[in-house]
Design a protein around this motif. Structure first.
Motif, PDB file in Angstrom:
ATOM      1  N   GLY A 266       1.088  -0.979  -0.637  1.00 23.54           N
ATOM      2  CA  GLY A 266      -0.230   0.126  -0.208  1.00 23.54           C
ATOM      3  C   GLY A 266       0.957   1.265   0.104  1.00 23.54           C
ATOM      4  O   GLY A 266       2.326   1.026  -0.123  1.00 23.54           O
ATOM      5  N   PRO A 267       0.248   2.484   0.313  1.00 25.19           N
ATOM      6  CA  PRO A 267      -0.928   2.723  -0.532  1.00 25.19           C
ATOM      7  C   PRO A 267      -1.619   1.984  -1.921  1.00 25.19           C
ATOM      8  O   PRO A 267      -0.163   2.133  -2.694  1.00 25.19           O
ATOM      9  CB  PRO A 267      -1.039   4.172  -0.504  1.00 25.19           C
ATOM     10  N   PRO A 268      -2.801   2.084  -2.140  1.00 21.72           N
ATOM     11  CA  PRO A 268      -3.366   2.103  -3.194  1.00 21.72           C
ATOM     12  C   PRO A 268      -2.221   2.691  -4.513  1.00 21.72           C
ATOM     13  O   PRO A 268      -1.920   3.820  -4.110  1.00 21.72           O
ATOM     14  CB  PRO A 268      -4.612   2.571  -3.365  1.00 21.72           C
ATOM     15  N   GLU A 269      -2.306   1.830  -5.393  1.00 25.19           N
ATOM     16  CA  GLU A 269      -1.705   2.437  -6.647  1.00 25.19           C
ATOM     17  C   GLU A 269      -1.745   4.357  -7.569  1.00 25.19           C
ATOM     18  O   GLU A 269      -1.229   4.530  -7.532  1.00 25.19           O
ATOM     19  CB  GLU A 269      -1.369   1.656  -7.834  1.00 25.19           C
ATOM     20  N   SER A 270      -3.058   4.063  -6.675  1.00 25.50           N
ATOM     21  CA  SER A 270      -3.670   5.036  -7.547  1.00 25.50           C
ATOM     22  C   SER A 270      -3.617   6.769  -6.619  1.00 25.50           C
ATOM     23  O   SER A 270      -3.988   7.821  -7.089  1.00 25.50           O
ATOM     24  CB  SER A 270      -5.224   5.281  -7.836  1.00 25.50           C
ATOM     25  N   GLN A 271      -3.415   6.189  -5.158  1.00 24.46           N
ATOM     26  CA  GLN A 271      -3.052   7.368  -4.341  1.00 24.46           C
ATOM     27  C   GLN A 271      -1.203   7.259  -4.181  1.00 24.46           C
ATOM     28  O   GLN A 271      -0.478   9.093  -4.341  1.00 24.46           O
ATOM     29  CB  GLN A 271      -3.224   7.030  -3.102  1.00 24.46           C
ATOM     30  N   LEU A 272      -0.083   6.860  -5.319  1.00 23.62           N
ATOM     31  CA  LEU A 272       1.265   7.032  -5.247  1.00 23.62           C
ATOM     32  C   LEU A 272       1.805   8.430  -5.285  1.00 23.62           C
ATOM     33  O   LEU A 272       2.259   8.840  -5.136  1.00 23.62           O
ATOM     34  CB  LEU A 272       1.999   6.177  -5.870  1.00 23.62           C
ATOM     35  N   VAL A 273       0.611   8.923  -6.361  1.00 23.84           N
ATOM     36  CA  VAL A 273       0.915   9.929  -7.608  1.00 23.84           C
ATOM     37  C   VAL A 273       1.392  11.549  -6.121  1.00 23.84           C
ATOM     38  O   VAL A 273       2.059  12.542  -6.125  1.00 23.84           O
ATOM     39  CB  VAL A 273       0.015  10.474  -8.623  1.00 23.84           C
ATOM     40  N   ALA A 274      -0.067  10.677  -4.840  1.00 23.24           N
ATOM     41  CA  ALA A 274      -0.015  12.436  -4.289  1.00 23.24           C
ATOM     42  C   ALA A 274       1.958  11.890  -2.952  1.00 23.24           C
ATOM     43  O   ALA A 274       1.635  13.579  -2.160  1.00 23.24           O
ATOM     44  CB  ALA A 274      -1.471  12.121  -2.955  1.00 23.24           C
ATOM     45  N   CYS A 275       2.082  11.633  -3.411  1.00 22.37           N
ATOM     46  CA  CYS A 275       4.032  11.728  -2.820  1.00 22.37           C
ATOM     47  C   CYS A 275       5.098  11.694  -3.431  1.00 22.37           C
ATOM     48  O   CYS A 275       4.971  10.124  -3.976  1.00 22.37           O
ATOM     49  CB  CYS A 275       3.491  10.385  -1.436  1.00 22.37           C
TER      50      CYS A 275
END
Length: 271
Positions: free
Chosen positions: A62-71
């Motif tokens: 995790g986190p979900p792959e869709s959230q990785l761009v936020a960090c």
């Protein structure tokens, strides 16, 4: 130290996303990205692990792959192969079981969480050295509640009250190949972790419940019962660091961690 003697770290970094109270409070995409002193929590944990020479590599579940761009810092570490990202499932125990499938069985595993914001290389090193016990298939990090209370009296922790003391978990575990079976047991117990007496009744039986309620059950007895259920030899590691018993479940925890790090990371604090 050979590669096979080193631990592979598995960090659980999934949560309730934007519904998590810490994520909502900070405006982060998920709790793992909540900034503390200008640095996302998950980066603090990864830095502590990477600074320990007993660790060979790090997997992040995790986190979900869709959230990785936020960090972006985390995303760059994943793209540069400094961190191995693994898809999370719908609970911590299921995510742990899934993450372990990516780790070679020959390596001992350290399991921790992305909200362990006060984790330090010193804590990790102490725990791993104590976990190198040939009589143990798995170890669990524990801390006496008084150790936390004496330094951080206002910190609210889940406390297991036993005959030989009051204990809190530290979100630190190790497993050898045989010890991985303990994660299956964790999946059974997961929903009851905030209700110790119910957990004991479901897992250990009513005799253990009465021992717990009457103050007769010790930490070793509780772990021995789990060992019998799972055929995994489990040993506790009692940590002396108050910070090891603090993770960030609530906004109050976040504020406590921020206050601690403000003091320890101040340019004028002693080294």
């Amino acid at each position: 130290m050979s590669d096979n003697d080193q631990f592979v770290a598995l960090v659980l970094a999934a949560d309730r996303g934007y519904q998590d109270p810490v994520a909502q409070y900070t405006g982060a995409a998920c709790k793992a990205f909540a900034p503390i002193g200008g640095k996302p929590m998950v980066i603090r944990v990864l830095d502590a692990l990477n600074s320990c020479n007993q660790i060979n590599s790090v997997f992040l579940c995790g986190p979900p792959e869709s959230q990785l761009v936020a960090c972006q810092e985390l995303l760059q570490r994943i793209e540069n192969k400094h961190i191995n990202w693994v898809r999370n499932l719908d609970s911590p125990a299921r995510s742990a079981a899934h993450g372990l499938l990516s780790v070679d069985m020959q390596h001992p595993v350290l399991l921790t969480t992305a909200d362990h914001a006060l984790l330090t290389p010193e804590i990790v090193d102490y725990f791993l050295k104590a976990s190198r016990n040939p009589e143990c298939d798995a170890t669990v990090g524990m801390i006496r509640y008084e150790t936390v209370q004496n330094k951080y009296g206002n910190a609210k922790r889940t406390v297991i009250r036993l005959r030989d003391g009051n204990f809190c978990g530290c979100n630190l575990f190790t497993f050898n190949a045989r010890g991985r079976a303990l994660v299956d047991f964790w999946q059974q117990a997961e929903a009851l972790r905030k209700r110790p007496w119910k957990l004991i009744s479901r897992v250990l039986g009513w005799r253990a419940v009465w021992s717990y309620l009457l103050g007769r059950l010790t930490l070793d007895q509780a772990l021995q019962q789990i060992s019998k259920k799972t055929s995994v030899r489990i040993c506790p590691v009692i940590l002396p660091f108050p910070e090891a018993g603090i993770d960030v479940d609530k906004v109050e925890d976040l504020l406590l961690v921020k206050s601690v790090l403000t003091k320890t990371e101040s340019p004028h604090s002693s080294t």
